[in-house]
Design an enzyme around this catalytic site. Structure first.
Site, PDB file in Angstrom:
ATOM      1  CG  HIS A 198     101.366  25.199  27.696  1.00 41.93           C
ATOM      2  ND1 HIS A 198     100.858  26.497  27.975  1.00 41.93           N
ATOM      3  CD2 HIS A 198     100.323  24.327  28.017  1.00 41.93           C
ATOM      4  CE1 HIS A 198      99.872  26.556  27.912  1.00 41.93           C
ATOM      5  NE2 HIS A 198      99.356  25.330  27.878  1.00 41.93           N
ATOM      6  CB  CYS A 236      97.383  25.535  24.828  1.00 39.47           C
ATOM      7  SG  CYS A 236      96.165  26.266  26.311  1.00 39.47           S
ATOM      8  CG  HIS A 265      96.779  21.313  27.334  1.00 38.90           C
ATOM      9  ND1 HIS A 265      97.568  22.786  28.053  1.00 38.90           N
ATOM     10  CD2 HIS A 265      97.307  20.399  27.013  1.00 38.90           C
ATOM     11  CE1 HIS A 265      98.415  21.691  28.666  1.00 38.90           C
ATOM     12  NE2 HIS A 265      98.498  20.555  27.987  1.00 38.90           N
ATOM     13  CG  ASP A 310      93.806  23.790  29.751  1.00 41.15           C
ATOM     14  OD1 ASP A 310      94.322  23.056  30.569  1.00 41.15           O
ATOM     15  OD2 ASP A 310      94.590  24.644  29.281  1.00 41.15           O
ATOM     16  CG  HIS A 311      92.617  26.271  32.215  1.00 41.50           C
ATOM     17  ND1 HIS A 311      92.890  27.553  32.316  1.00 41.50           N
ATOM     18  CD2 HIS A 311      93.335  25.717  33.297  1.00 41.50           C
ATOM     19  CE1 HIS A 311      94.221  27.282  32.306  1.00 41.50           C
ATOM     20  NE2 HIS A 311      94.300  25.967  32.566  1.00 41.50           N
ATOM     21  CE1 TYR A 324      94.662  20.953  34.578  1.00 41.84           C
ATOM     22  CE2 TYR A 324      95.455  23.462  35.444  1.00 41.84           C
ATOM     23  CZ  TYR A 324      95.325  22.600  34.353  1.00 41.84           C
ATOM     24  OH  TYR A 324      96.391  22.592  33.665  1.00 41.84           O
TER      25      TYR A 324
END
Ligand code: DNO
Length: 351
Positions: A198, A236, A265, A310-311, A324
């Site tokens: 990551h 990401c 991501h 992702d978030h 999340y």
């Protein structure tokens, strides 16, 4: 492309049942969270996640994360034993059907934000980052309360750890990373488990600690440390994309073509100043990243790895783990699936 969703285990307020109700959901991204870094994951615990996912028609075939013990990043003499443990975890995960492991090599802190519930005009809340605020905090004074790092450090423990990093600059960190990869990648090849590092989030050094998985030049260097398809990336978009010099779609085209991206991501962020950003809804117009082009790039390179929204923001009154929650991430998944379907159909009509 395999659509996936992160699940934090039995304590996660977002249940597997809810995840299975998101249209087009295939895989669950999870980990054995009860075991500290540097210890072996019990096979029963791994299989327990697998069985629970299967009961909801979901597949557990990707792990995020198997954390790398700080002694490995520091290059301490204890690292060999800890790397053996890491290899044992790879073997056990491979045996349980795991195909990809996401991890990071960030010293001490994982992802960092200055505010976990910044209020947007529409009443939703987002994670945001203001460089000046973060730099004004003193991690040694316990000023930080961050979502992405091990809060079990005592003040003294953290102090001692930060002192140990005084001798580790970027070059030393590269060296320690190479040492680690040279030991684990042959095991991955044997077990058919792909590693996906990551990027550092945010992609610049913080509190005097080195961070190197930050830009194209460094990703090139990283992939050459051990030139094997098993040594790959988690691309990401939100982590890399906060540096406007990083063209994330171009990176997907480049590293995707090389077969070195195993996990994406996908999230959007809005640049609001130099080194300042807000996390936004996934849709292109909500932020600074071109999500259409990002998905198009994945499609162009025939991406067969895992993708997860992702978030997300907190919307509709949801409370829970910062970044999340269920709702905004579920919207993200459906949006990304929609982009993929449209691009895929258009391509098929053309050919
Ligand atoms: C943040 C996550 C990261 C990621 C780790 C991988 O939301 O993307 O915490 O899981 O860096 O080891």
């Amino acid at each position: 492309m395999k659509m996936s969703f992160r699940w934090y285990g039995d304590n996660d307020p977002v249940t597997l049942e809810y995840i299975s109700q998101i249209p087009g959901m295939r895989s669950v991204v999870s980990a054995v969270y009860s075991v500290p870094p540097g210890e072996v994951w019990p096979e029963e615990a791994i299989n327990d996640i697998k069985t629970k996912c299967e009961a909801h028609g979901l597949v557990f075939d990707i792990v995020e994360s198997v954390p790398v013990h700080e002694d490995i990043k520091l290059g301490k003499p204890t690292r060999d034993k800890l790397i053996d443990v890491y290899c044992e975890n790879i073997r056990r995960l491979g045996k349980a059907g795991i195909k990809v492991i996401c991890y990071n090599f960030m010293p001490v802190f994982d992802w960092l934000r200055s505010d976990l519930s910044y209020k947007n005009e529409d009443g939703s809340t987002s994670l945001v980052y203001r460089d000046a605020t973060v730099l004004s905090l003193d991690p040694r004074k316990g000023d930080l309360s961050l979502p992405g790092w091990d809060s079990s450090y005592t003040k003294e423990g953290l102090d001692a750890l930060l002192n140990e990093y005084k001798d580790v600059d970027e070059e030393k960190l590269w060296e320690n990373m190479k040492y680690f990869l040279e030991k684990i990648i042959p095991v991955c090849e044997e077990c058919d488990v792909k590693m996906a590092i990551h990027p550092d989030d945010p992609p610049w050094g913080i509190f005097g600690l080195p961070r190197v998985i930050t830009n194209e030049e460094n990703l090139d260097r990283f992939l050459k440390l051990v030139d094997s398809p098993y040594n790959g990336l988690t691309l990401c978009t939100g982590s890399l994309g906060v540096n406007p010099d990083n063209d994330t779609a171009a990176m997907i085209r480049k590293y995707g073509k090389m077969g070195r991206i195993h996990f994406v991501h996908a999230r959007n962020i809005k640049h609001v100043g130099e080194r300042d950003f807000n996390e936004t809804a996934h849709k292109t117009e909500c932020g600074s990243l071109d999500m259409y082009d990002i998905v198009k790039a994945m499609h162009e390179v025939g991406f067969e790895g895992y993708l997860r929204p992702d978030h997300g923001r907190m919307i509709w009154g949801e409370e829970g783990r910062p970044g999340y929650g269920l709702y905004d991430r579920a919207l993200g998944a459906v949006y990304l699936n929609g982009l993929w379907e449209a691009i895929d159909r258009a391509e098929k009509l053309r050919s």
